[in-house]
Design a protein around this motif. Structure first.
Motif, short mmCIF file in Angstrom:
data_model
loop_
_atom_site.label_atom_id
_atom_site.label_comp_id
_atom_site.label_asym_id
_atom_site.label_seq_id
_atom_site.Cartn_x
_atom_site.Cartn_y
_atom_site.Cartn_z
N ALA A 142 -6.27 -0.64 2.10
CA ALA A 142 -5.72 0.71 1.90
C ALA A 142 -6.86 1.73 1.77
CB ALA A 142 -4.84 0.74 0.66
N THR A 176 0.85 -1.19 0.00
CA THR A 176 0.00 0.00 0.00
C THR A 176 0.89 1.24 0.00
OG1 THR A 176 -0.21 0.59 2.38
CG2 THR A 176 -1.50 -1.31 1.59
N TRP A 229 -5.34 -6.22 -0.28
CA TRP A 229 -4.74 -4.94 0.14
C TRP A 229 -5.45 -3.72 -0.43
CZ3 TRP A 229 -1.69 -4.47 4.11
CH2 TRP A 229 -0.88 -5.55 4.50
#
Length: 318
Positions: free
Chosen positions: A303, A82, A299
């Motif tokens: 994020a 991220t 992810w």
């Protein structure tokens, strides 16, 4: 039959691995040279942490970012998968990323695992709330009180536990796709398989056999009254297990990883709904729940939640 649902889902996710990094990650995310290594001694040996300083140089606003089940020993997934290490400092927030702790749930274990040759007992809760906390104060001048902590999956559950039992240190806790009802039917069996798959860890070395009270101590559903009593500000988020346009498939095997991510997020959703009902039964609580219309265990979505949470986090630090 109901007892095996979560365990079966987790077990199905195990053969192909439950790491979220197998799907597309943000192209801009990578090792961030603006950070620096911060080594701290502990009963587990020296532990590496990555520190990203607030843009304005303050030492009062501090947040810890906890990794997931397959935490690496070189860098946090938050850094390499991220872009939060670049964004949060621009909000004048100091970011602390502990490195390592695969399958640990960031807790204090009762013994080393006897299934993978582990030599030292995990003591992550003690490390984060004692060794690291005071090292950050003494060596960097960081405020040891009123910090924030957030994490994904394993790290989400752990973030709530840290805030529940160490409210002077953590006034803010964020959980994304966390397992917040660990005592639910099938969860213990599923987690046993997951820990074996992620590093070969014997879960009995973590909190003992399933009837050990340590399981209840580390179950957010059970310690929810502490979070309410502490007045902890919480941001709790999860997807619904449905994939969206951002879940790009690059090669045939990714279909399996996407299926795993969908199954894991469906379990996280059920856990989070149960946790919300638990909190609701206690009366007014300082919590925000965010359920996204799509979202799997990857992810991209975690994020997104950091950035959505950021104004609220910033308003509650220091």
């Amino acid at each position: 039959m109901r007892r095996s649902v979560a365990g079966i889902a987790l077990a199905l996710a195990v053969p192909f691995g439950i790491s979220a990094t197998d799907l597309a990650a943000p192209a801009v995310a990578s090792f961030n040279p603006a950070g620096f290594d911060f080594w701290v001694d502990s009963s587990m040996g020296p532990i590496k942490n990555r520190i990203f300083r607030a843009a304005d140089g303050n030492t009062n606003r501090v947040v810890y970012a906890l990794d997931g089940l397959r935490a690496r020993n070189d860098l946090s997934g938050w850094e390499v998968d991220t872009d939060i290490s670049r964004v949060l400092p621009q909000w004048n927030i100091n970011v602390v990323m502990p490195v390592g702790g695969m399958s640990s749930f960031y807790s204090d274990w009762i013994a080393p695992s006897n299934t993978n040759g582990q030599q030292r007992t995990y003591a992550w809760e003690s490390f984060l709330t004692e060794n690291l906390r005071w090292a950050l104060r003494d060596r960097l001048g960081f405020n040891p009180n009123g910090n924030g902590v957030f994490g994904l999956s394993m790290g989400g559950s752990a973030a709530l536990a840290l805030a529940a039992y160490h409210p002077d240190q953590f006034r803010y806790a964020g959980s994304y796709s966390g397992y917040l009802n660990i005592s639910a039917p099938g969860m213990k069996e599923g987690l046993r398989l997951a820990l074996l798959d992620a590093g070969g860890y014997n879960i009995d070395a973590m909190w003992g056999p399933p009837w050990d009270p340590r399981w209840l101590r580390n179950d957010p559903f059970m310690f929810a009254p502490l979070l309410r009593a502490n007045g902890t500000r919480m941001w709790i988020a999860t997807g619904n297990g449905q994939n969206g346009p951002r879940d790009v498939i690059h090669k045939p095997i990714d279909v399996y990883h996407l299926g795993n991510a969908m199954a894991l997020e469906t379990i996280a959703l059920a856990n989070t709904r149960a946790f919300q009902l638990r909190l609701d039964s206690l009366g007014p609580t300082n919590v925000h729940f965010d359920y996204t219309p799509v979202g799997v265990h990857t992810w991209n979505y975690w994020a997104d939640q950091v950035y959505k949470m950021l104004p609220d986090l910033s308003a509650n630090l220091g």
